[in-house]
Design an enzyme around this catalytic site. Sequence first.
Site, PDB file in Angstrom:
ATOM      1  N   SER A   1      28.515  37.859  25.944  1.00 55.18           N
ATOM      2  CA  SER A   1      27.170  37.259  25.858  1.00 55.18           C
ATOM      3  C   SER A   1      26.208  38.137  25.045  1.00 55.18           C
ATOM      4  O   SER A   1      25.409  37.615  24.250  1.00 55.18           O
ATOM      5  CB  SER A   1      26.592  36.993  27.254  1.00 55.18           C
ATOM      6  OG  SER A   1      26.612  38.166  28.033  1.00 55.18           O
TER       7      SER A   1
ATOM      8  N   ASP B   1      30.983  40.213  39.485  1.00 58.00           N
ATOM      9  CA  ASP B   1      31.116  38.825  39.927  1.00 58.00           C
ATOM     10  C   ASP B   1      31.828  38.686  41.270  1.00 58.00           C
ATOM     11  O   ASP B   1      31.825  37.601  41.858  1.00 58.00           O
ATOM     12  CB  ASP B   1      31.856  38.018  38.852  1.00 58.00           C
ATOM     13  CG  ASP B   1      31.087  37.998  37.540  1.00 58.00           C
ATOM     14  OD1 ASP B   1      29.863  37.793  37.587  1.00 58.00           O
ATOM     15  OD2 ASP B   1      31.694  38.214  36.478  1.00 58.00           O
TER      16      ASP B   1
HETATM   17  N1  CMX Z   1      43.977  39.443  37.765  1.00 54.59           N
HETATM   18  C1  CMX Z   1      45.188  39.310  37.143  1.00 54.59           C
HETATM   19  N2  CMX Z   1      45.476  39.865  35.966  1.00 54.59           N
HETATM   20  C2  CMX Z   1      44.523  40.630  35.400  1.00 54.59           C
HETATM   21  C3  CMX Z   1      43.266  40.846  35.997  1.00 54.59           C
HETATM   22  C4  CMX Z   1      43.008  40.203  37.217  1.00 54.59           C
HETATM   23  N3  CMX Z   1      41.822  40.300  37.837  1.00 54.59           N
HETATM   24  N4  CMX Z   1      42.536  41.646  35.188  1.00 54.59           N
HETATM   25  C5  CMX Z   1      43.299  41.917  34.112  1.00 54.59           C
HETATM   26  N5  CMX Z   1      44.508  41.304  34.251  1.00 54.59           N
HETATM   27  C6  CMX Z   1      45.590  41.283  33.270  1.00 54.59           C
HETATM   28  C7  CMX Z   1      45.083  40.706  31.952  1.00 54.59           C
HETATM   29  O1  CMX Z   1      45.056  39.283  31.991  1.00 54.59           O
HETATM   30  C8  CMX Z   1      46.050  41.288  30.964  1.00 54.59           C
HETATM   31  O2  CMX Z   1      47.222  40.529  31.035  1.00 54.59           O
HETATM   32  P1  CMX Z   1      48.091  40.277  29.679  1.00 54.59           P
HETATM   33  O3  CMX Z   1      48.501  41.646  29.225  1.00 54.59           O
HETATM   34  O4  CMX Z   1      49.208  39.424  30.153  1.00 54.59           O
HETATM   35  O5  CMX Z   1      47.173  39.600  28.713  1.00 54.59           O
HETATM   36  C9  CMX Z   1      46.347  42.661  31.572  1.00 54.59           C
HETATM   37  O6  CMX Z   1      45.975  42.597  32.950  1.00 54.59           O
HETATM   38  C10 CMX Z   1      45.560  43.780  30.908  1.00 54.59           C
HETATM   39  O7  CMX Z   1      44.194  43.448  30.928  1.00 54.59           O
HETATM   40  P2  CMX Z   1      43.060  44.581  30.918  1.00 54.59           P
HETATM   41  O8  CMX Z   1      43.206  45.356  29.651  1.00 54.59           O
HETATM   42  O9  CMX Z   1      43.078  45.338  32.198  1.00 54.59           O
HETATM   43  O10 CMX Z   1      41.737  43.720  30.933  1.00 54.59           O
HETATM   44  P3  CMX Z   1      41.038  42.958  29.714  1.00 54.59           P
HETATM   45  O11 CMX Z   1      40.101  43.896  29.061  1.00 54.59           O
HETATM   46  O12 CMX Z   1      42.045  42.284  28.847  1.00 54.59           O
HETATM   47  O13 CMX Z   1      40.258  41.824  30.490  1.00 54.59           O
HETATM   48  C11 CMX Z   1      38.890  40.913  32.187  1.00 54.59           C
HETATM   49  C12 CMX Z   1      39.125  42.118  31.271  1.00 54.59           C
HETATM   50  C13 CMX Z   1      37.585  41.131  32.931  1.00 54.59           C
HETATM   51  C14 CMX Z   1      38.770  39.658  31.329  1.00 54.59           C
HETATM   52  C15 CMX Z   1      40.072  40.798  33.170  1.00 54.59           C
HETATM   53  O14 CMX Z   1      40.092  41.931  34.005  1.00 54.59           O
HETATM   54  C16 CMX Z   1      40.031  39.537  34.006  1.00 54.59           C
HETATM   55  O15 CMX Z   1      40.513  38.496  33.567  1.00 54.59           O
HETATM   56  N6  CMX Z   1      39.443  39.610  35.253  1.00 54.59           N
HETATM   57  C17 CMX Z   1      39.262  38.427  36.067  1.00 54.59           C
HETATM   58  C18 CMX Z   1      38.097  37.600  35.547  1.00 54.59           C
HETATM   59  C19 CMX Z   1      36.773  38.295  35.796  1.00 54.59           C
HETATM   60  O16 CMX Z   1      36.508  38.767  36.891  1.00 54.59           O
HETATM   61  N7  CMX Z   1      35.910  38.324  34.785  1.00 54.59           N
HETATM   62  C20 CMX Z   1      34.530  38.850  34.924  1.00 54.59           C
HETATM   63  C21 CMX Z   1      34.316  40.186  34.234  1.00 54.59           C
HETATM   64  C22 CMX Z   1      32.874  40.643  34.369  1.00 54.59           C
HETATM   65  C23 CMX Z   1      31.947  39.779  33.549  1.00 54.59           C
HETATM   66  O17 CMX Z   1      32.046  39.775  32.296  1.00 54.59           O
HETATM   67  O18 CMX Z   1      31.134  39.053  34.133  1.00 54.59           O
END
Ligand code: CMX
Length: 471
Positions: free
Chosen positions: A278, A410
């Site tokens: 955002s 969140d």
């Molecule tokens: N549950 C399951 N898998 C998860 C996870 C979770 N909460 N968080 C990360 N992973 C997975 C990713 O999907 C990724 O999988 P792939 O390698 O298969 O693509 C792997 O772990 C590595 O990811 P990462 O490097 O740790 O995290 P990213 O920087 O790619 O993503 C985020 C960050 C927030 C999108 C991710 O942790 C996520 O999807 N969390 C759940 C959604 C969420 O809570 N989002 C809100 C974030 C805060 C905000 O912006 O408001």
Amino acid sequence: MRRAPIILLCRERPCGIAQLAPAIAALARFKSTASSASSLKQRVQELIPEKVAEVKEVKQKYGDRVLGETTVNMAYGGMRGIKGMVWDTSLLDASEGIRFRGMTIPEVQEALPKAEGTSEVTPEGLYWLLLTGEVPTLAQAQSVTDELNSRAVLPSFVEDLIDRCPNTLHPMSQFSIAVNALQHESKFAKAYQAGINRKDYWDPVFEDSLDLLAKLPLIASRIYRNVFKDGKYGSIDTSVDYSQNFANLLGFSENKEFADLMRMYLVIHSDHEGGNVSAHTTHLVGSALSDPYLSFAAGLNGLAGPLHGLANQEVLRWILDMTTAIGTETPTEDQIRDYCWKTLNSGRVVPGYGHAVLRKTDPRYMAQREFALKHLPNDNLFKTVSAMYKVVPGVLTEHGKTKNPWPNVDAHSGVLLRHYGLVEQDFYTVLFGVSRAYGVLAQLIWDRALGMSIERPKSLTTESIRKMFEK
Ligand code: CMX
């Protein structure tokens, strides 16, 4: 602080003097607050020459230094960690969390002034801090409140647009439509058409930003009351602050704690440095000299993604689905563990956990947890959120994918809102959006004051990357 009685105007009522009254009152107030109101703008204006000089010096001294390397994985991996943007209002540390102009959340909560009779610092005070880097006095924070109250009126065509949206249209889409439509009012767009000197861009951007911040509670509450309630709207009370007005407009005027929740919520969600979707989107679109309305609306569209701001609605939905599936509001740790594995094994994320930058529990989560411990320690869903905090990081660590198994902002907000009766999850990201405006608009003013360039990073093709290294 006096609490405002909510005045409800029926949306079906034909246009009459009652509907014009807020606009007339706002006009009168604008005149009376114009001098105190200009103090934030004056302070920004005073700071601009020294900040411009500082950036010039940094560029002269270090302009050709390397900030960091970019690997092929980074280019494919969402540009994670690439240092390629300047964002002065806040900085995120992977372990410590966010600092607003150098201050942690607990430091902000300690140092900023609190409005009379309230126990939380206000987003108005935070806006002063974000824009100037200085902790405001109570009078300075109050001058921002007065300024915002004086500008809080919506053009009737924007009201009509919101009212014509079907209730089935997601509140974030309605929010984005309304902010885009407000572009009609943009002082920056008009000044640009009139040939404004680029050195002065920041001035109408400042004006647009305050106008927009002032109008957001009116937009958000109108969407809320149309979609989930009776289509009756409150009006702004100039004797109370932004958060109390927002609480009143939403229809939660009776509960003093709800306004305090809004204050805390709006402060902690405001800014999270520049790289998140955002913030970066607002900054990117603004770099083309799109006005603050268009820039922020673009940012809202990014916030509406489930991996970003929409995660707050997903979290509560996930928890409620879990409690329904298990048949109790207070599942055991073993039951939570099993449910997490079911989610992961079905190829979904556990919402509210993980972060692209953070590697520890998000201090924004902790701020909300403190609020819950103070105000709703016996709430059953809060107990479940606390139990999740014990269980989920272990499950995610065992799962072995996420780099950060800890909760983010969140993971907690929905439970607080639900406790006070704001149970409609699809509305939660709108609240995040209102807060996010404070951070991204403060930076947008500085983007223009500092003459930041149009963004244009280099992209590559897979073929070109291959050629680069196979040579
Ligand atoms: N549950 C399951 N898998 C998860 C996870 C979770 N909460 N968080 C990360 N992973 C997975 C990713 O999907 C990724 O999988 P792939 O390698 O298969 O693509 C792997 O772990 C590595 O990811 P990462 O490097 O740790 O995290 P990213 O920087 O790619 O993503 C985020 C960050 C927030 C999108 C991710 O942790 C996520 O999807 N969390 C759940 C959604 C969420 O809570 N989002 C809100 C974030 C805060 C905000 O912006 O408001």
